[in-house]
Design an enzyme around this catalytic site. Structure first.
Site, PDB file in Angstrom:
ATOM      1  N   PHE A  11       0.818  -1.220   0.000  1.00  0.00           N
ATOM      2  CA  PHE A  11       0.000   0.000   0.000  1.00  0.00           C
ATOM      3  C   PHE A  11       0.853   1.271   0.000  1.00  0.00           C
ATOM      4  O   PHE A  11       0.831   2.057  -0.958  1.00  0.00           O
ATOM      5  CB  PHE A  11      -0.931  -0.032   1.213  1.00  0.00           C
ATOM      6  CG  PHE A  11      -1.673   1.243   1.491  1.00  0.00           C
ATOM      7  CD1 PHE A  11      -2.318   1.930   0.477  1.00  0.00           C
ATOM      8  CD2 PHE A  11      -1.710   1.756   2.775  1.00  0.00           C
ATOM      9  CE1 PHE A  11      -3.010   3.110   0.735  1.00  0.00           C
ATOM     10  CE2 PHE A  11      -2.395   2.925   3.052  1.00  0.00           C
ATOM     11  CZ  PHE A  11      -3.039   3.606   2.032  1.00  0.00           C
ATOM     12  N   ASN A  32       8.380  -9.405  -2.025  1.00  0.00           N
ATOM     13  CA  ASN A  32       8.217 -10.860  -2.097  1.00  0.00           C
ATOM     14  C   ASN A  32       6.782 -11.275  -2.434  1.00  0.00           C
ATOM     15  O   ASN A  32       6.496 -12.469  -2.576  1.00  0.00           O
ATOM     16  CB  ASN A  32       8.670 -11.534  -0.802  1.00  0.00           C
ATOM     17  CG  ASN A  32       7.855 -11.122   0.410  1.00  0.00           C
ATOM     18  OD1 ASN A  32       6.805 -10.483   0.301  1.00  0.00           O
ATOM     19  ND2 ASN A  32       8.334 -11.487   1.596  1.00  0.00           N
ATOM     20  N   TYR A 142       6.608  -6.200  17.254  1.00  0.00           N
ATOM     21  CA  TYR A 142       6.641  -5.355  16.052  1.00  0.00           C
ATOM     22  C   TYR A 142       7.228  -3.988  16.384  1.00  0.00           C
ATOM     23  O   TYR A 142       8.133  -3.493  15.695  1.00  0.00           O
ATOM     24  CB  TYR A 142       5.226  -5.226  15.482  1.00  0.00           C
ATOM     25  CG  TYR A 142       5.102  -4.228  14.350  1.00  0.00           C
ATOM     26  CD1 TYR A 142       5.545  -4.549  13.076  1.00  0.00           C
ATOM     27  CD2 TYR A 142       4.522  -2.979  14.562  1.00  0.00           C
ATOM     28  CE1 TYR A 142       5.424  -3.641  12.031  1.00  0.00           C
ATOM     29  CE2 TYR A 142       4.392  -2.069  13.527  1.00  0.00           C
ATOM     30  CZ  TYR A 142       4.851  -2.405  12.271  1.00  0.00           C
ATOM     31  OH  TYR A 142       4.737  -1.500  11.245  1.00  0.00           O
ATOM     32  N   ASN A 171      -1.364   5.690  11.805  1.00  0.00           N
ATOM     33  CA  ASN A 171      -2.132   4.711  11.034  1.00  0.00           C
ATOM     34  C   ASN A 171      -2.444   5.287   9.657  1.00  0.00           C
ATOM     35  O   ASN A 171      -3.253   6.209   9.533  1.00  0.00           O
ATOM     36  CB  ASN A 171      -3.432   4.344  11.765  1.00  0.00           C
ATOM     37  CG  ASN A 171      -3.201   3.373  12.895  1.00  0.00           C
ATOM     38  OD1 ASN A 171      -2.268   3.543  13.680  1.00  0.00           O
ATOM     39  ND2 ASN A 171      -4.043   2.363  13.002  1.00  0.00           N
ATOM     40  N   GLY A 268      -0.876  -6.681  22.709  1.00  0.00           N
ATOM     41  CA  GLY A 268       0.126  -5.984  21.923  1.00  0.00           C
ATOM     42  C   GLY A 268      -0.354  -4.695  21.297  1.00  0.00           C
ATOM     43  O   GLY A 268       0.438  -3.967  20.697  1.00  0.00           O
TER      44      GLY A 268
END
Length: 309
Positions: A11, A32, A142, A171, A268
């Protein structure tokens, strides 16, 4: 300029690649295709189907293309997967990034732009909006991996003179984000609503995030490169929007009248975050210009057209 974009079938990366092509740059995309789409690679860009964890493949791509600028957006993006599979997250996000850094030094890349995460490196912030000088205390692997790469960049700079810019994105949302991806709640909600299905909120729907539109993110990446900005920069709006607020905004744009499914909270995930972006404004003249309602409307229009097509 020769620009190498890792994750350029994804994106954000595909939008970055498109912007560099529009400026007349020569672009090579490495991806990939685990989550990216070959069709997202812009016409005019070269493409290498390769994984950043493959040291031999990366050395070959760098040696052949000899980039002057690297825009590093390839990543394992799923926060939840990082919690459950920390070794995999480390392999991709840390070791894969080290492959990129080593090759930048080997071929004399002028600058590397690194896509970090303003939503994950800080963990639960002390203050909101959160500045770049706030404590770094991630609550997911992450976030830890992203900050680890930031430290590798600083060390490579001290040892080898590699110039770098770190963009701690909020975001990111907008046209081109996949509704079936592992990240991107705006696109996920919109895709489900357009199919007449119920989106799911995790927890009470009161978690807040800072949502920044893709065109503003691209603008930040280009401006930071042009001005030679060095160090970490928050890229967001400074505005908190709740999960329920996102649901309501997307529902209003689509005309969806259902209610969300309520699921359990997930480990998380930061509960509240918004980014103070004044450093980016001071040092390279950037600020977000797209308001949330306009960005949602543009995203919904794009997804609606894709559904019809």
């Amino acid at each position: 300029m020769r620009v190498l974009v890792t994750g350029g079938a994804g994106f954000i990366g595909s939008h970055i690649a498109t912007a560099h092509l529009a400026r007349g740059d020569e672009v090579l995309v490495i991806d990939n295709l685990h989550t990216g789409l070959r069709s997202a690679v812009p016409a005019g860009a070269g493409f290498a189907h390769a994984d950043i964890t493959d040291a031999s493949a990366m050395a070959d791509c760098f040696a052949r293309f000899r980039p002057e600028l690297v825009s590093h957006h390839a990543a394992q993006m799923d926060v939840r997967r990082s919690v459950h599979e920390p070794a995999y997250d480390t392999e991709v996000n840390v070791l894969g990034s080290v492959n990129i850094l080593r090759n930048c030094v080997e071929v004399g890349v002028g600058r590397l732009v690194f896509a970090s995460s303003g939503g994950a490196v800080y963990g639960e912030p002390v203050t909101i909006p959160t500045t770049e000088d706030s404590p770094i205390r991630p609550i997911s692997m992450y976030g830890a991996a992203k900050f680890c790469v930031e430290q590798y960049l600083a060390t490579f700079s001290r040892l080898h003179g590699l110039q770098y810019t770190i963009l701690r994105y909020a975001n990111v949302y907008g046209p081109g984000q996949r509704p079936d991806g592992e990240a991107g709640v705006v696109a996920i909600f919109a895709g489900l609503m357009l199919e007449g299905r119920q989106p799911e909120l995790f927890g009470a729907g009161d978690k807040t995030r800072d949502y920044v539109y893709i065109d503003d993110v691209v603008s930040a990446a280009l401006l930071a490169t042009d001005r030679g900005a060095t160090g970490p920069y928050n890229i967001g709006t400074g505005i908190q929007t709740s999960d329920r607020g996102v649901f309501d905004a997307v529902a209003a744009a689509i005309g969806y009248r259902g209610e969300p499914i309520i699921g359990p909270e997930r480990k998380g995930e930061v509960r509240h975050i918004a980014l103070d972006c004044r450093r980016a404004e001071r040092e390279f003249g950037w600020r977000a210009t797209t308001d949330f309602a306009s960005g949602i409307a543009a995203t919904v229009r794009h997804l609606r057209a894709a559904h019809r097509g």
